[in-house]
Design an enzyme around this catalytic site. Structure first.
Site, PDB file in Angstrom:
ATOM      1  N   ASP A 325       0.856  -1.178   0.000  1.00  0.00           N
ATOM      2  CA  ASP A 325       0.000   0.000   0.000  1.00  0.00           C
ATOM      3  C   ASP A 325       0.898   1.236   0.000  1.00  0.00           C
ATOM      4  O   ASP A 325       1.991   1.208   0.579  1.00  0.00           O
ATOM      5  CB  ASP A 325      -0.895  -0.013   1.244  1.00  0.00           C
ATOM      6  CG  ASP A 325      -1.761   1.223   1.321  1.00  0.00           C
ATOM      7  OD1 ASP A 325      -2.450   1.511   0.336  1.00  0.00           O
ATOM      8  OD2 ASP A 325      -1.736   1.890   2.365  1.00  0.00           O
ATOM      9  N   LYS A 326       0.463   2.303  -0.635  1.00  0.00           N
ATOM     10  CA  LYS A 326       1.330   3.474  -0.759  1.00  0.00           C
ATOM     11  C   LYS A 326       1.198   4.415   0.437  1.00  0.00           C
ATOM     12  O   LYS A 326       2.129   4.589   1.216  1.00  0.00           O
ATOM     13  CB  LYS A 326       1.017   4.237  -2.054  1.00  0.00           C
ATOM     14  CG  LYS A 326       1.912   5.467  -2.264  1.00  0.00           C
ATOM     15  CD  LYS A 326       1.553   6.193  -3.533  1.00  0.00           C
ATOM     16  CE  LYS A 326       0.248   6.960  -3.385  1.00  0.00           C
ATOM     17  NZ  LYS A 326       0.351   8.068  -2.392  1.00  0.00           N
TER      18      LYS A 326
END
Length: 361
Positions: A325-326
């Site tokens: 996930d960023k």
């Protein structure tokens, strides 16, 4: 540094200081009435030996009593006793002192790793506000919350257990658990998880899980049990040490007895057997592998990465593709003004003032 480690360090330094003082006195013949008499010198060197080596001796004796003697403490104990028996008092103390220095550095590294993990896991709610049927609110430990209890979570407080919002609306910060930097809106009927920070609204929540079954407890349990999930390398080292240590002990015994009988020089061969014990001690091997993994877990924790066990850390070496996930993981999601570029007659301070006024309205 932890108080226990400070205390241990002071003891080790005191023992080493006395040891070096005695060595200087012996080499310079400053106290001949002590160091030129074998029993007196032995008694003198027992002082720094006892100060530095007491934990090792105690562990070795407990192992013998429990019929599990074959570990590094037992090897160090019998090696130093053998050195004393052959008159090598300074070597006996030196071996024990420097072994304890290594043990202290190991404990320091482990403590630092634990502190890094503890700092990362500062998500545990300290109290829970439980609403009674008559409307009064009682503050208690989250462990005492039962399923079905009505909790009152004030602005800025952590949600103590997983539950469902009964009344109130707010924005909750889930960054510590999910990595998502944008607060999540909650309203009656929404599910919330423990460890999140409530925003500006007052929430009434019905507890749906006990504290030990809540999200924050499960995360803590994973971290606390991380060292129990050993890698293949650690398991091999553990099995190897169980076989290797008895072989070393019996080998040293044979080295001390058989050549002594043949040559008639027991002192020389006992000394060599003790040397063999010290250099064959697997403590560096047994300590280094778990310490390396634990240090890796702690270093990852200090950088915001939770590793569930040494076995997972070992698998990272084989990693080829990482899916992540960023926001909140690879980036913080916190924006800031880099540069203000006003047009025409407007100036930067005035533009910022107008923007702040518009945002606050």
């Amino acid at each position: 540094m932890e108080p226990k480690l400070k205390k241990e360090l002071k003891k080790i330094l005191l023992g080493i200081g006395i040891f070096f003082l005695f060595m200087i006195c012996e080499k310079l013949h400053l106290l001949p009435m002590i160091f030129e008499h074998r029993l007196a010198a032995f008694a003198a060197y027992l002082i720094p030996y006892g100060i530095t080596g007491y934990p090792v001796v105690r562990k070795a004796l407990l192992g013998i009593r429990n019929r599990q003697p074959f570990d590094e403490s037992f090897l160090m104990f019998i090696a130093t006793i053998g050195a004393f028996a052959t008159g090598e008092n300074s070597e006996a103390v030196a071996v024990m002192a420097f072994y304890q220095v290594g043990e202290w550095f190991q404990a320091y590294a482990v403590g630092k790793s634990r502190k890094n993990i503890a700092a990362l896991m500062d998500i545990v709610p300290e109290t829970a506000n439980v609403e009674s049927p008559d409307g009064t609110v009682e503050t208690m430990d989250p462990d005492e919350v039962s399923i079905g209890d009505i909790l009152v979570v004030k602005p800025g407080e952590r949600i103590p257990v997983d539950g469902e919002v009964l009344s109130g609306e707010s924005m909750i910060n889930t960054a510590a658990l999910t990595g998502e930097s944008v607060p999540r809106a909650v309203y009656p009927g929404a599910s919330v998880i423990s460890g999140c920070i409530n925003g500006e609204g007052l929430l009434r929540i019905r507890a749906e899980k006990a504290f030990e079954d809540s999200t924050v407890s499960k995360i803590l349990e994973l971290v606390e049990n991380a060292t129990e999930k050993k890698s293949k390398t650690e398991n091999f080292i553990t099995r190897f040490a169980r076989v290797y240590t008895p072989i070393v002990v019996y080998g040293a015994l044979a080295l001390a007895v058989i050549p002594s009988v043949i040559s008639g020089d027991p002192a020389t061969w006992i000394y060599r057997a003790c040397t063999f014990l010290v250099i064959s001690c697997p403590c560096a091997l047994v300590i280094s592998v778990p310490l390396a993994f634990f240090g890796g877990i702690g270093a990852a924790g200090s950088n915001g990465v939770l590793v569930k066990g040494s076995n997972y850390l070992e698998q990272i070496a084989k990693l080829r593709i990482l899916v992540s996930d960023k926001t909140g993981t690879l980036s913080e999601g916190n924006f800031k003004v880099y540069k203000v570029c006003p047009k025409e007659a407007a100036c930067a301070p005035e533009l910022l003032q107008l923007a702040a006024a518009a945002e606050g309205s």
